[in-house]
Scaffold this motif. Structure first.
Motif, PDB file in Angstrom:
ATOM      1  N   MET A  85      40.874  33.437  29.113  1.00  0.00           N
ATOM      2  CA  MET A  85      40.170  33.857  30.321  1.00  0.00           C
ATOM      3  C   MET A  85      41.057  34.829  31.075  1.00  0.00           C
ATOM      4  O   MET A  85      42.276  34.727  31.042  1.00  0.00           O
ATOM      5  CB  MET A  85      39.835  32.662  31.205  1.00  0.00           C
ATOM      6  CG  MET A  85      38.746  31.778  30.626  1.00  0.00           C
ATOM      7  SD  MET A  85      38.146  30.545  31.788  1.00  0.00           S
ATOM      8  CE  MET A  85      36.816  31.448  32.545  1.00  0.00           C
ATOM      9  N   ILE A  86      40.405  35.727  31.756  1.00  0.00           N
ATOM     10  CA  ILE A  86      41.105  36.733  32.555  1.00  0.00           C
ATOM     11  C   ILE A  86      40.703  36.548  34.004  1.00  0.00           C
ATOM     12  O   ILE A  86      39.538  36.282  34.312  1.00  0.00           O
ATOM     13  CB  ILE A  86      40.701  38.162  32.137  1.00  0.00           C
ATOM     14  CG1 ILE A  86      40.901  38.388  30.645  1.00  0.00           C
ATOM     15  CG2 ILE A  86      41.471  39.197  32.941  1.00  0.00           C
ATOM     16  CD1 ILE A  86      40.287  39.685  30.159  1.00  0.00           C
ATOM     17  N   SER A  87      41.674  36.739  34.877  1.00  0.00           N
ATOM     18  CA  SER A  87      41.386  36.703  36.299  1.00  0.00           C
ATOM     19  C   SER A  87      42.254  37.732  37.006  1.00  0.00           C
ATOM     20  O   SER A  87      43.369  38.016  36.573  1.00  0.00           O
ATOM     21  CB  SER A  87      41.681  35.306  36.863  1.00  0.00           C
ATOM     22  OG  SER A  87      41.381  35.268  38.227  1.00  0.00           O
ATOM     23  N   VAL A  88      41.729  38.277  38.065  1.00  0.00           N
ATOM     24  CA  VAL A  88      42.516  39.071  38.997  1.00  0.00           C
ATOM     25  C   VAL A  88      42.400  38.371  40.332  1.00  0.00           C
ATOM     26  O   VAL A  88      41.295  38.133  40.827  1.00  0.00           O
ATOM     27  CB  VAL A  88      42.019  40.535  39.086  1.00  0.00           C
ATOM     28  CG1 VAL A  88      42.739  41.273  40.205  1.00  0.00           C
ATOM     29  CG2 VAL A  88      42.226  41.249  37.758  1.00  0.00           C
ATOM     30  N   LEU A  89      43.566  38.007  40.890  1.00  0.00           N
ATOM     31  CA  LEU A  89      43.610  37.347  42.195  1.00  0.00           C
ATOM     32  C   LEU A  89      44.009  38.357  43.242  1.00  0.00           C
ATOM     33  O   LEU A  89      44.946  39.134  43.031  1.00  0.00           O
ATOM     34  CB  LEU A  89      44.657  36.216  42.205  1.00  0.00           C
ATOM     35  CG  LEU A  89      44.564  35.169  41.117  1.00  0.00           C
ATOM     36  CD1 LEU A  89      45.671  34.143  41.317  1.00  0.00           C
ATOM     37  CD2 LEU A  89      43.216  34.517  41.123  1.00  0.00           C
ATOM     38  N   GLN A  90      43.317  38.332  44.349  1.00  0.00           N
ATOM     39  CA  GLN A  90      43.689  39.171  45.475  1.00  0.00           C
ATOM     40  C   GLN A  90      43.861  38.257  46.684  1.00  0.00           C
ATOM     41  O   GLN A  90      42.934  37.525  47.050  1.00  0.00           O
ATOM     42  CB  GLN A  90      42.636  40.242  45.734  1.00  0.00           C
ATOM     43  CG  GLN A  90      42.570  41.228  44.577  1.00  0.00           C
ATOM     44  CD  GLN A  90      41.598  42.340  44.830  1.00  0.00           C
ATOM     45  OE1 GLN A  90      40.415  42.104  44.966  1.00  0.00           O
ATOM     46  NE2 GLN A  90      42.111  43.559  44.872  1.00  0.00           N
TER      47      GLN A  90
END
Length: 154
Positions: A1-6
């Motif tokens: 799984m891929i995530s980008v956290l901001q």
């Protein structure tokens, strides 16, 4: 799984001009399931999201997690994180999970997040969404959890 956290001071997501999810300080979590992902990857990614120390402590060091600070989570599905741009100018998305499996894993991630964290808001899977945020820092962190036995992509 891929995530980008901001890390955000505030964020909200709209569908059809209506706000469907809103948080104050916390994390905007852009989430993508890839082929081969399963519940184990979702669980590992969620654990990382909840424990990642990206909020400042009293000394100004990134030493506190979203759980430590009581921040919100705004979880938004985004299959385009699986974009393959290695050839040509049009990204390919063949590595993204099939829509039904992507939805299942997104909903699993959200359900588990709601069991483990008090402030969880969401976008709408497969909808045309407008995401508004005030990035704090800015702090933007990419995360990837590989399926068991897979080879890391270059």
């Amino acid at each position: 799984m891929i995530s980008v956290l901001q890390r955000v001071r505030q964020a909200h997501v709209e569908v059809g001009g209506q706000v469907i999810g809103r948080i104050g300080p916390g994390l905007l979590v852009l989430l993508c399931a890839e082929q081969g992902d399963g519940d184990a990857q979702a669980e590992r990614l969620l654990a990382k999201v909840l424990r990642l120390r990206v909020f400042s402590d009293a000394a100004g060091k990134m030493n506190r997690s979203v759980q430590d600070v009581g921040g919100g989570l705004l979880i938004v599905s985004q299959f385009t994180l699986a974009a393959d741009t290695r050839s040509g100018n049009r990204p390919g998305f063949s590595q993204a999970a099939a829509p039904a499996e992507g939805r299942r894993l997104y909903e699993h991630f959200v359900q588990r997040a709601r069991e483990l964290h008090p402030d969880v808001q969401t976008g709408e899977f497969a909808a045309d969404m407008q995401v508004h945020l005030v990035n704090d820092g800015p702090v933007t962190i990419p995360l990837r959890i590989e399926p068991a036995g897979s080879i890391q992509k270059q």
